[in-house]
Design an enzyme around this catalytic site. Structure first.
Site, PDB file in Angstrom:
ATOM      1  N   HIS A  14       0.714  -1.332  -0.025  1.00  0.00           N
ATOM      2  CA  HIS A  14      -0.086   0.006  -0.163  1.00  0.00           C
ATOM      3  C   HIS A  14       0.734   1.332  -0.025  1.00  0.00           C
ATOM      4  CE1 HIS A  14      -2.927   2.993   1.040  1.00  0.00           C
ATOM      5  NE2 HIS A  14      -2.257   3.178   2.171  1.00  0.00           N
ATOM      6  N   HIS A  68       3.939   6.736   5.541  1.00  0.00           N
ATOM      7  CA  HIS A  68       2.514   7.674   5.928  1.00  0.00           C
ATOM      8  C   HIS A  68       1.482   6.655   6.859  1.00  0.00           C
ATOM      9  CE1 HIS A  68       0.402   5.576   2.801  1.00  0.00           C
ATOM     10  NE2 HIS A  68      -0.938   5.793   3.251  1.00  0.00           N
ATOM     11  N   GLU A 122      -0.058   5.486  12.130  1.00  0.00           N
ATOM     12  CA  GLU A 122      -1.533   5.028  12.437  1.00  0.00           C
ATOM     13  C   GLU A 122      -1.346   3.464  12.464  1.00  0.00           C
ATOM     14  OE1 GLU A 122      -5.542   7.243  10.962  1.00  0.00           O
ATOM     15  OE2 GLU A 122      -3.878   7.541   9.915  1.00  0.00           O
ATOM     16  N   ASP A 123      -1.036   2.886  11.705  1.00  0.00           N
ATOM     17  CA  ASP A 123      -1.095   1.403  11.440  1.00  0.00           C
ATOM     18  C   ASP A 123       0.150   0.443  12.221  1.00  0.00           C
ATOM     19  OD1 ASP A 123      -3.689   1.419  10.276  1.00  0.00           O
ATOM     20  OD2 ASP A 123      -2.719   2.348   8.476  1.00  0.00           O
ATOM     21  N   ASP A 145      -2.616   8.189  -1.710  1.00  0.00           N
ATOM     22  CA  ASP A 145      -3.072   7.174  -0.815  1.00  0.00           C
ATOM     23  C   ASP A 145      -4.658   6.759  -1.045  1.00  0.00           C
ATOM     24  OD1 ASP A 145      -3.377   5.670   1.772  1.00  0.00           O
ATOM     25  OD2 ASP A 145      -4.557   7.543   2.558  1.00  0.00           O
ATOM     26  N   ASP A 184     -16.680  14.199 -27.914  1.00  0.00           N
ATOM     27  CA  ASP A 184     -15.231  13.880 -27.344  1.00  0.00           C
ATOM     28  C   ASP A 184     -15.157  12.700 -26.656  1.00  0.00           C
ATOM     29  OD1 ASP A 184     -16.905  14.486 -25.274  1.00  0.00           O
ATOM     30  OD2 ASP A 184     -15.278  15.664 -24.247  1.00  0.00           O
TER      31      ASP A 184
HETATM   32 MN    MN Z   1      -2.860   4.878   3.714  1.00  0.00          MN
END
Ligand code: MN
Length: 496
Positions: free
Chosen positions: A49, A73, A77-78, A149, A269
């Site tokens: 990810h 990133h 958090e994780d 992300d 278009d």
């Molecule tokens: Mn993420």
């Protein structure tokens, strides 16, 4: 698709100097260690990810700090990493980016807006949410990381449960895609919308898809013939040019169909031909050659070079009767305009000093980008400051709406206030009676006094009491004109 570090480095090596590459390697190794053993919902190793996030950022040609922050990133958090740890290992620039991404992630759609049927009030609410998103990211690179992300989260959305799919897809359509658009990042905006479309509008998606399915291959063959024709004409002139066909994004086609009685034969278009050349005057020359060769449709010649779209988009558009009387749209632009249409704000980093200038010239062949950087109109006021790449770097830490904050009601409604505003301002913003009876406030669940200064993203609940009433002291606490005038008129009334 599974990717690895060398895929990322291959892209970075095209434009970054070795010193910057080694920083990216270090960030990857750390993130891989932190996420080791973790899995994504689709059973991928978790590191896939952040890696995909950074691949998108590298594809946009961003600097090494942004790419590293992309890799890191989710470590806070994780991965349970302390923010101080990141600062120690990677410095304050990368730490600030990761922290910013973590905070911006808290901006969420809390209301169930009915897409396409928004009332003016709901539209204003959504606009406030988007602004809040921008305010919370004090560095544009934070937004770019969050968009990259989100792009990968959308690509792997199939693995989540239906309820989550719908909420995230909706949020993508209502917050992320419009922000990408406003930053001039056409390609990312189109991808985000097309990924969200089947989840937010399943029926409409199937219908739109069935409309183009049969037409697609046939159109492609036809377009190749037209391209060959134009190529032959342009070659006679010795103008430098590149030419290619491009298919319209599905969601943007759907929205256009709604405007044209759902009649696909009225959409000219569906597929377009794009011609890229070196200078503005050559754009007009190319247009002349096209119009000399094919008859243009009246009312479809648009000069977005002289009059750019509000997000800064520039191109010449014309629609012609091409071979066999079929109608085709042609877009003509310079290389710099093309870069801006695809990358938007991200294009500014292509001028950074981390970039190997010689390599860049070679990669881009005949097309040397123009020196003057065209800034998107949303940030137009900063234009004067963007005279050089160095000055641009200094404006990274800009505040988009410097003096505004955005806070929530308990119902998830966003209220837009001036900086340093307090509970009384908030109360009057909701309703003047609530302001007059305001006795206290709960901010994010905790009791707060009336002189409390609200901060971005806080949730505010106003406590009222029948005995409460405005006093002269309140005038020193409030920031909005609305609250001030209500308090004054109340004081006047009781002093009569
Ligand atoms: Mn993420």
């Amino acid at each position: 698709m599974k990717r690895n570090l060398s895929d990322l480095l291959k892209i970075c090596q095209k434009y970054l100097i070795p010193k910057e590459i080694s920083k990216i390697k270090k960030a990857y190794q750390y993130a891989a260690k932190i996420h080791c053993g973790q899995k994504r919902k689709n059973e991928d190793e978790f590191i896939q990810h952040p890696l995909h996030t950074s691949l998108t950022l590298a594809g946009l040609g961003l600097d090494s700090a942004t790419i590293s922050a992309g890799l890191l990133h989710d470590t806070v958090e994780d991965g349970g990493v302390k923010i101080q740890e990141l600062e120690k290992l990677f410095g304050s620039e990368i730490k600030d980016l990761v922290l910013g991404v973590t905070k911006v992630g808290q901006v969420k759609l809390t209301k169930n807006y009915q897409t396409h049927k928004l009332t003016p009030r709901e539209l204003a609410q959504l606009e406030n949410l988007r602004k809040m998103f921008l305010v919370m990211a004090r560095d544009i690179r934070v937004i770019l990381i969050r968009l990259a992300d989100r792009l990968h989260n959308m690509q792997t959305l199939y693995a989540l449960e239906p309820k989550k799919q719908k909420r995230i897809a909706k949020e993508t359509l209502e917050i992320y895609a419009p922000i990408a658009y406003r930053l001039g990042m056409g390609e990312i905006k189109g991808q985000l919308e097309d990924l969200a479309f089947p989840y937010t509008h399943p029926q409409e998606y199937k219908w739109t898809k069935s409309l183009i399915r049969d037409k697609f291959q046939e159109r492609q063959k036809y377009l190749d013939k037209v391209i060959k024709n134009i190529e032959d004409e342009l070659k006679k002139t010795h103008l430098p040019f590149q030419i290619h066909g491009r298919a319209k994004h599905l969601y943007s086609l759907y929205k256009k169909l709604l405007k044209y009685d759902k009649d696909i034969t009225k959409i000219y278009d569906l597929m377009a031909i794009r011609i890229i050349t070196d200078t503005v005057s050559n754009c007009y020359k190319v247009l002349g050659i096209i119009h000399k060769t094919f008859r243009p449709l009246i009312g479809y010649i648009k000069d977005y070079i002289a009059i750019p779209k509000p997000n800064g988009y520039q191109s010449l558009h014309t629609t012609i009767f091409a071979l066999e009387g079929q109608i085709v749209e042609i877009q003509i632009r310079t290389y710099a305009m093309h870069e801006h249409a695809e990358f938007g704000v991200a294009a500014h980093w292509h001028y950074s000093d981390q970039i190997n200038q010689k390599d860049k010239q070679e990669k881009r062949g005949i097309f040397a980008p123009k020196k003057e950087l065209k800034w998107i109109s949303e940030l137009a006021k900063y234009q004067q400051r963007l005279k050089s790449p160095v000055e641009f770097k200094n404006t990274l830490k800009m505040d988009f709406f410097q003096d505004r904050i955005f806070v929530f009601t308990p119902e998830g409604e966003v209220i837009n206030l001036p900086e340093a505003a307090g509970p009384i301002d908030f109360a009057y913003e909701i309703h003047s009676d609530i302001g007059d009876k305001c006795s206290g406030a709960k901010v994010s669940g905790k009791m707060a006094s009336l002189d409390y200064r609200l901060k971005n993203g806080e949730m505010v609940e106003i406590l009222t009491s029948p005995k409460a009433k405005p006093t002269r002291d309140w005038l020193n606490l409030v920031k909005t004109a609305k609250a001030r005038s209500r308090i004054r008129s109340y004081l006047k009334k009781i002093n009569k």
